[in-house]
Design an enzyme around this catalytic site. Structure first.
Site, PDB file in Angstrom:
ATOM      1  N   LYS A 180     -45.997  27.655  70.607  1.00 11.87           N
ATOM      2  CA  LYS A 180     -45.444  26.424  70.040  1.00 11.87           C
ATOM      3  C   LYS A 180     -44.155  26.094  70.773  1.00 11.87           C
ATOM      4  O   LYS A 180     -43.148  26.775  70.619  1.00 11.87           O
ATOM      5  CB  LYS A 180     -45.162  26.543  68.541  1.00 11.87           C
ATOM      6  CG  LYS A 180     -44.941  25.156  67.898  1.00 11.87           C
ATOM      7  CD  LYS A 180     -44.133  25.187  66.642  1.00 11.87           C
ATOM      8  CE  LYS A 180     -42.647  25.214  66.887  1.00 11.87           C
ATOM      9  NZ  LYS A 180     -42.123  23.958  67.522  1.00 11.87           N
ATOM     10  N   GLU A 255     -35.307  36.957  68.401  1.00 17.29           N
ATOM     11  CA  GLU A 255     -34.129  36.892  69.259  1.00 17.29           C
ATOM     12  C   GLU A 255     -33.344  35.661  68.836  1.00 17.29           C
ATOM     13  O   GLU A 255     -33.786  34.526  69.029  1.00 17.29           O
ATOM     14  CB  GLU A 255     -34.541  36.815  70.733  1.00 17.29           C
ATOM     15  CG  GLU A 255     -33.399  37.128  71.691  1.00 17.29           C
ATOM     16  CD  GLU A 255     -32.539  35.914  72.002  1.00 17.29           C
ATOM     17  OE1 GLU A 255     -31.417  35.858  71.460  1.00 17.29           O
ATOM     18  OE2 GLU A 255     -32.982  35.041  72.762  1.00 17.29           O
ATOM     19  N   CYS A 288     -27.282  31.120  74.254  1.00 15.21           N
ATOM     20  CA  CYS A 288     -27.039  32.050  73.158  1.00 15.21           C
ATOM     21  C   CYS A 288     -26.186  33.239  73.564  1.00 15.21           C
ATOM     22  O   CYS A 288     -25.434  33.787  72.752  1.00 15.21           O
ATOM     23  CB  CYS A 288     -28.365  32.530  72.566  1.00 15.21           C
ATOM     24  SG  CYS A 288     -29.415  33.435  73.729  1.00 15.21           S
ATOM     25  N   GLU A 385     -22.086  30.076  65.159  1.00 13.18           N
ATOM     26  CA  GLU A 385     -22.494  29.613  66.480  1.00 13.18           C
ATOM     27  C   GLU A 385     -22.479  28.092  66.541  1.00 13.18           C
ATOM     28  O   GLU A 385     -23.113  27.419  65.736  1.00 13.18           O
ATOM     29  CB  GLU A 385     -23.897  30.134  66.805  1.00 13.18           C
ATOM     30  CG  GLU A 385     -24.346  29.823  68.212  1.00 13.18           C
ATOM     31  CD  GLU A 385     -25.713  30.416  68.527  1.00 13.18           C
ATOM     32  OE1 GLU A 385     -25.873  30.954  69.637  1.00 13.18           O
ATOM     33  OE2 GLU A 385     -26.606  30.332  67.672  1.00 13.18           O
TER      34      GLU A 385
END
Length: 490
Positions: A180, A255, A288, A385
């Site tokens: 996806k 992750e 990230c 974040e």
């Protein structure tokens, strides 16, 4: 006849790829470019029936693909890598237009890495059945058998690289996959299907279903036929995936995000550290593993900030399709608003804007490289974040304070430490994180582990760690002496 989109002269299908053919959907979602908000077209959105068909196709294709063994799969995967290379220019220009990724980075980094992701794991899979453990009693032949159908869900900041990073070991291990792609940047994954088809990947071994995470993704991860789920993305989405995986007892590799520390010790090479810190703005801060929290020894903080300012002021901001550009747009208008919100709330809480702080005049989805000082450790801007070109600056007096600041968030993905090598390495051992670069940044090897701790994820990717996840590990035990069954425990 299959419909195609024309994106800067590149023909790409907006439809799903299921069981070796293109499958349209009556339901679509619009796609626009982050560069100038130009509409790129309408993309098929997967519903429950598309997910069901894709998983079913993978389940049917799995036995024959698994039975080929690593030797039989390797030539097909090698051709897959070659077909990616043949489409290199299209991949580069498409992802730059679709996701705002620098064209230069695509050409010199991403596409070569995507090819390597497929080739390296195909080669490494040949070694999986060569492991034998000898004990006094028996010979243990350790096998890595294909697990089954793997769901692969990738984010929008690096669609091609991260898709191949996961597909490489999943396919090499003998699994059939349902990918996806990210809703905001699905087009290079669609082109990946063309490469797989041209390489002769059997129908059903790779399926691609496009759509939103809350609908298409949710239907995929809750399918009971899955054997593995591999996801890279946000913490809230990971929680939903973990719940779905837990309900069906499906192993999931997650992750997630990062809020990594960039530590600059008093004995660091200041100019080198500053030059590397400027790289944290790369991909408009949508990385990230970037060290977004600058932790600098108090005695050198002023000099470090001055050096960093010099590098930031020289950054070329503009159209990512221009080879000279070093900082491009943010992926989506909603993400720009999110970054703006973080900065605004930080200012209200007392943060000082040393530079940047708002949108860049180049375009609607461009944001200035930003550095915020006078931030509290418990503040939102330090703890959460941002995923934009926003860094924070904190100072420390000694190593113990540096460690306390570095470890003082709920994340633990990566990190950077600049200083005299032995000093930096000793300090790095105390930082709670999945990996940490000493006097460097971004050095990666496919054989090495990648992943985080705490809210940064569960599991490791890369090398043997990927194969351990995508395989069912079996121990075949052969006794070294004749065995006779007995109920006696004497």
């Amino acid at each position: 006849m299959n419909r195609l989109l024309d994106v800067d002269g590149i023909a790409v299908s907006p439809d799903h790829y299921i069981d070796g053919r293109r499958v349209p959907s009556d339901q679509t979602f619009p796609l626009s470019s982050p560069i100038d908000q130009a509409v790129l077209g309408a993309v098929s959105e997967g519903r429950a029936e598309h997910v069901d068909a894709a998983v079913g196709a993978a389940a049917r294709a799995f036995p024959a693909w698994a039975a080929l063994g690593a030797e039989g799969r390797k030539p097909v995967l090698d051709r897959f890598a070659e077909e990616i290379g043949r489409r290199a220019d299209a991949f580069c220009r498409l992802e730059s237009r679709d996701a705002g990724v620098l064209l230069s980075r695509m050409r010199h980094g991403v596409v070569p890495r995507a090819m390597l992701n497929i080739r390296w794991f195909a080669e490494q899979a040949l070694t999986l059945q060569d492991r034998v453990i000898h004990t006094e009693q028996a010979e243990h032949r350790v096998r890595h058998d294909p697990a089954g159908v793997a769901a692969i869900i990738t984010p929008w900041n690096a669609p091609l690289m991260l898709s191949t990073w996961k597909l490489g070991p999943a396919l090499a291990s003998g699994n059939a996959c349902v990918l996806k792609p990210p809703e905001w940047a699905p087009l290079t994954c669609s082109l990946l299907a063309d490469a797989a088809d041209a390489a002769g990947l059997p129908p059903g071994v790779l399926n691609i279903v496009q759509g939103a995470g809350a609908s298409t993704g949710a239907a995929l991860v809750s399918d009971k036929r899955l054997a593995r789920i591999s996801f890279t993305g946000s913490v809230p989405t990971a929680r939903a995936i973990a719940q779905a995986a837990g309900a069906n007892l499906v192993p999931a590799s997650l992750e997630l995000g990062g809020k990594s520390a960039f530590i600059v010790l008093e004995d660091a090479d200041l100019d080198n550290a500053a030059a590397t810190a400027a790289l944290m703005y790369r991909n408009a801060g949508q990385v990230c593993l970037a060290g977004t929290r600058l932790l600098v020894h108090a005695r050198i903080a002023e000099a470090f900030v001055a050096a960093l300012r010099g590098y930031v002021e020289r950054l070329v901001i503009g159209d990512p399709r221009d080879e000279a550009t070093e900082l491009g747009p943010i992926i989506h208008a909603r993400q720009v608003e999110r970054v703006e919100g973080f900065v605004a709330r930080a200012r209200q809480a007392g943060a000082e804007v040393l530079w940047g702080g708002g949108r860049h005049p180049f375009g609607a989805q461009y944001f200035q490289p930003t550095l915020l000082a006078n931030v509290a450790q418990a503040s939102e801007i330090v703890q959460n974040e941002v995923f934009g070109p926003v860094l924070t600056l904190q100072t420390f007096a000694d190593d113990d304070e540096a460690i306390a600041l570095a470890n003082g968030t709920d994340y633990g993905l990566g990190g950077v430490c600049y200083g005299e090598t032995a000093h930096a390495a000793a300090l790095a051992e105390r930082v709670r994180t999945g990996f940490l670069w000493i006097n460097s940044f971004g050095i990666r090897d496919l054989a090495a582990p990648f992943g985080g701790i705490k809210r940064s994820g569960i599991g490791r990717e890369g090398g043997d760690w990927s194969f351990e996840f995508f395989s069912d590990v079996k121990d075949i035990v052969i006794p070294k002496k004749p065995f006779r069954a007995s109920f006696s425990h004497r």
